[in-house]
Design an enzyme around this catalytic site. Structure first.
Site, PDB file in Angstrom:
ATOM      1  N   ASP A 464     -57.959  38.076 -46.786  1.00 18.26           N
ATOM      2  CA  ASP A 464     -59.080  37.211 -46.406  1.00 18.26           C
ATOM      3  C   ASP A 464     -59.422  36.304 -47.590  1.00 18.26           C
ATOM      4  OD1 ASP A 464     -61.118  36.161 -44.901  1.00 18.26           O
ATOM      5  OD2 ASP A 464     -62.420  37.926 -45.021  1.00 18.26           O
ATOM      6  N   GLU A 467     -58.066  30.765 -48.613  1.00 18.22           N
ATOM      7  CA  GLU A 467     -57.855  29.319 -48.458  1.00 18.22           C
ATOM      8  C   GLU A 467     -57.398  28.630 -49.757  1.00 18.22           C
ATOM      9  OE1 GLU A 467     -59.723  31.097 -45.333  1.00 18.22           O
ATOM     10  OE2 GLU A 467     -60.661  30.937 -47.302  1.00 18.22           O
ATOM     11  N   ASP A 542     -64.193  32.997 -38.669  1.00 18.06           N
ATOM     12  CA  ASP A 542     -65.562  33.415 -38.389  1.00 18.06           C
ATOM     13  C   ASP A 542     -66.180  32.636 -37.233  1.00 18.06           C
ATOM     14  OD1 ASP A 542     -65.122  35.051 -40.511  1.00 18.06           O
ATOM     15  OD2 ASP A 542     -66.241  33.849 -41.950  1.00 18.06           O
TER      16      ASP A 542
END
Length: 885
Positions: A464, A467, A542
């Site tokens: 997670d 990015e 999300d």
């Protein structure tokens, strides 16, 4: 100011929560929203996109924005493999890689630099029989399937089929254009063309948009919590799209890791433009004409999903966060006591000590190895989150070894870059350092660190914040000037930012594979790039708990599948905020057919498990998850096909019905495999559902009712409805309900055989259909050495009889002994059911039994309410049944 205040109060609360017990579910939303900080502001993305728009003349002259269109180039050289153009403007190369794939490269330099790609893994697609003709005004390059037409002045490229029908053409006025380090390509766009793909993008599946209004998109991986239909960019970059027209399809893949831009008829309805902020132009034209072939050829270039472990296709339960250990054990016990099937329990960041990767908080989880062992005995696999931002703390082993190995991203002055992420919210509040995953040695080092988690029994890894997300920065990520190794050719974040998540998941996947070489690795990632399907499943980040997000999840997952990512899912019920009981159930029902099926929620929401909304919804949710497990043989079979071909399991209707203009726009229903059409209920309070059925025969999965396709039908729905339709001639492979995949062995294999038209055309053969079933042990890599079972199922049906034939097996794998049940819909009771045997054995007439007696018998058949069931032992050899009508 309010946003900053919300972040500060949220982090103060999170700091205190690291040593607390279970989080109070009444915590305010500003705290709940803290997990994923926003990437800049929406106006910033819009401004950047607006600045990317350009206007050029047909001549080689810069316009007021400085853009210049590629003008005249002299005749090329042909070396038998590549047409090479050179001029003062730069160098252009056109190379056929196969009969249907052509590569186009342009650099403003005298020669190309390093030929390197993080996405493309295979350009050896079979040497095409290409022939070039070089004339005074233009050149052509022909393969057995394609013709590339190049005009010299100005330089423009078109692609045509063998009938010289233009498939794709540069815009005459713009073509290839450039300014500074940026480039753009402008393609002609027709009103009757449909455009799909672009990976993880919001909006309609067909990017022509409403009334051809079009979309424009930015490719720049971004942490975007609580996104909605207007949010762009998101977490995943896939600069690939597919265009269909009159049933024929082609694709274009822009192999650029730089920030890139795509405009589909938004700037001008007759233009499709794409480009990037830097680097050379490098794109691939991929012909179909079948849209499935486009995906197959694209994934031949960029790689395909590895066959996942079977347990990862079961139901997964997650939240931010399950702790302490007693709560995890209670969760597992409750699943089994309530008989709600599940295979995975997931731990979010609170299992770690002060959010440090590769650690355990032993106050919360005193005996992780024993806990995981006990969970495994109950049929659960444990997955842990692992973010790529170790804190800069001396004495913390990953930091020390990473510093010693020169493994972290650096600033231009050579110092290691540090930025705040989760570890800054706990303990000593350290900033984090970031592994340079563009460096092979770093990927290997990071991958080796997973040993500590595998040693205690962790079954899968969840990457997670990759990015990468960085707190308290204007752009939500690293500064643009940080330096990466870039596999030996240093580059800034501007060039490699988009590939960071893909390379982290690569490091994880390859590390798990080295540490457990005989087991299939499972990795889930939030961020990725084209080709990332080789390493990890993807979920859509999300999402918000609202009805529009449920509807959006369908088109987003379909778009990811078209873009080469078949193992995808969304957080059931949404991640941000708490869904209503109805919304959570409808999302769960749709997710029965999402390849990755996980329920998840943010930190301060109330409990969100299948039983959290009262007994009525518990029963409905249980039945939905049971359906997932009943269909697992079919789901696994279709996912195996996806791993072999790249064609997604969850697929839009146009993939199987490319000539159907009505199917081209459908994005609120889908196919799972070729034989099952699903139309989930996506609107609040719905009492009915319109379903479009493409041409052919379709049968209601639940009732067997026949429908003739090429029509929209209206059906009533209740809260427990999941509208499903079996394609005429289809084979659906099922099993009884199990509580987890480890219980599948020895259970009967049930095969639903949907009728195929029973009237033969005059003088033609009897109607027939076929499918195949793949099976293996679901865990190891032995299937790569032939340890699998694959059989062909074939039916021939006419007015007198129905013949069902099962072929001799391929492969060495044999499942545990089990029964075989063949089920089909028939208007009338058969006269007899005969099992034909080969060799000297005699044919046997199977006994007719009442349905109740058939359940306790090893062989026979029954007929009740229009349903025929034939039962025998599964012999794992050729079998042949004749049903006399």
């Amino acid at each position: 100011m309010n946003d900053r205040l919300n972040r500060q109060t949220g982090r103060a609360w999170l700091k205190n929560s690291t040593s607390a017990g279970i989080v109070n579910s009444t915590e305010t939303y500003q705290n709940r929203g803290m997990k994923r900080l926003p990437f800049g502001s929406r106006w910033f993305a819009c401004l950047t996109l607006a600045l990317s728009m350009f206007s050029m003349s047909a001549q080689d002259k810069p316009d007021s924005g400085g853009w210049a269109s590629l003008g005249a180039m002299p005749a090329p050289a042909w070396d038998g493999q590549t047409l090479l153009f050179r001029s003062a403007q730069g160098t252009l190369a056109i190379t056929p890689l196969s009969d249907n794939v052509v590569r186009v490269r342009f650099t403003r330099q005298p020669a190309f630099g390093r030929d390197h790609s993080y996405a493309v893994m295979n350009r050896d697609l079979g040497m095409p029989e290409a022939k070039a003709k070089i004339g005074s005004k233009g050149a052509t390059l022909a393969t057995p399937s394609l013709k590339v037409i190049i005009q010299y002045a100005p330089l423009r490229i078109s692609f045509a089929d063998t009938a010289e029908i233009i498939l794709d053409a540069d815009d005459p006025a713009r073509g290839i254009s450039f300014v500074g380090s940026e480039f753009r390509v402008a393609k002609q766009l027709h009103d009757d063309e449909h455009v799909y793909g672009f990976g993880e993008k919001t909006g309609r599946l067909d990017k022509r948009g409403w009334k051809l209004g079009g979309y424009n998109y930015v490719m720049w991986n971004s942490d975007t919590p609580a996104y909605d239909a207007s949010t762009d960019p998101l977490y995943v970059t896939v600069p690939f799209f597919m265009v269909t027209r009159h049933g024929a399809a082609h694709g274009i893949f822009l192999d650029s890791t730089w920030r890139s831009f795509f405009d589909v008829g938004r700037e001008a309805p007759d233009l499709l433009t794409f480009g990037a902020d830097g680097g050379d132009l490098d794109y691939y034209f991929i012909n179909g004409p079948d849209p499935k072939k486009v995906i197959e050829r694209y994934t031949a270039l960029t790689g395909r999903m590895p066959l996942p472990p079977l347990w990862s296709l079961g139901y997964q339960q997650c939240r931010w966060s399950y702790y302490p250990e007693s709560r995890v054990r209670l969760l597992a016990d409750t699943f089994r006591q309530k008989q709600v099937p599940a295979d995975g329990i997931w731990l979010d960041i609170h299992y770690m000590q002060d959010y440090k990767p590769f650690t355990w908080n032993h106050d919360r989880f005193p005996t992780p190895k024993k806990m995981i062992s006990d969970l495994r005995a109950q049929g659960f696999h444990l997955v842990t989150i692992l973010d790529g931002h170790p804190p800069a703390l001396k004495g913390y082993a990953p930091y020390d070894s990473g510093m010693a190995g020169d493994d972290f991203v650096k600033l231009p002055d050579g110092k290691v870059y540090e930025g705040p992420v989760w570890p800054s919210q706990a303990g000593e509040h350290p900033s984090s350092v970031f592994p340079d995953f563009t460096r092979p040695a770093t990927r290997e080092w990071w991958g080796s660190l997973y040993k500590s988690l595998l040693d205690v029994g962790v079954a899968g890894i969840w990457n997670d914040m990759d990015e990468p997300s960085v707190f308290d920065t204007a752009n939500g990520t690293m500064p643009p000037d940080v330096i990466f190794d870039n596999e030996g050719q240093p580059a800034t974040s501007l060039e490699v930012h988009n590939v960071y998540g893909q390379l982290m998941s690569r490091s994880t996947f390859e590390g798990l594979s080295r540490l457990q070489p005989d087991r299939r690795a499972f990795v889930l990632t939030r961020s990725s790039f084209a080709g990332g399907q080789r390493y990890a499943a993807v979920w859509t980040g999300d999402a918000t708990a609202d009805w529009s997000s449920l509807r959006q999840s369908v088109s987003m997952l379909l778009g990811l599948g078209v873009s080469g990512f078949p193992f995808v899912g969304s957080d059931i019920g949404g991640f941000v905020r708490m869904p209503s009981a109805e919304l959570c159930t409808r999302w769960l029902q749709a997710a029965v057919f999402y390849p990755f099926m996980r329920m998840h929620t943010e930190i301060a929401t109330p409990d969100k498990e299948p039983w959290s909304y009262g007994w009525r919804f518990e029963a409905i949710n249980r039945r939905a998850i049971e359906l997932r497990y009943e269909l697992l043989p079919y789901i696994y079979n279709v996912m195996q096909h996806a791993s072999e071909t790249g064609v997604p399991a969850l697929r839009p209707l146009f993939l199987d019905f490319p000539d159907d203009e009505r199917a081209a726009d459908v994005d609120d229903e889908f196919l799972f495999g070729s034989d099952l059409l699903v139309a989930p209920v996506l609107w609040e309070g719905a009492q009915g559902r319109d379903v479009y059925l493409p041409a052919g025969d379709w049968f209601d999965y639940w009732t067997g009712k026949h429908y003739t396709g090429n029509a929209t039908i209206s059906i009533p729905v209740t809260m427990d409805s999941i509208p499903m339709f079996v394609r005429g001639g289809g084979f659906i492979f099922c099993q009884p309900v199990v509580q987890y995949t480890g219980q599948m062995a020895g259970n009967p294999l049930r095969v639903l055989v949907a009728p195929v038209a029973s009237k033969r055309s005059e003088g033609g053969p009897a109607p027939e259909s076929e499918s195949s079933l793949y099976e293996d042990n679901g865990e190891s890599l032995a299937y790569r050495k032939g340890d699998y079972l694959k059989r062909r199922f074939h039916q021939v049906r006419d007015e007198q009889s129905l013949t069902i034939e099962i072929s001799a097996p391929e492969g060495t794998y044999r499942p545990a002994k089990r029964d075989l049940l063949l089920t089909t819909w028939l208007d009338d009771k058969p006269r007899a059911v005969i099992e034909q045997s080969g060799g000297a054995a005699k044919d046997e007439t199977l006994p007719q039994l009442d349905p109740g007696d058939l359940a306790s018998s090893t062989r026979g058949w029954s007929y009740s309410n229009g349903v025929l069931t034939v039962k025998d032992r599964d012999q794992f050899e050729a079998m042949h049944f004749i049903i006399q009508r």
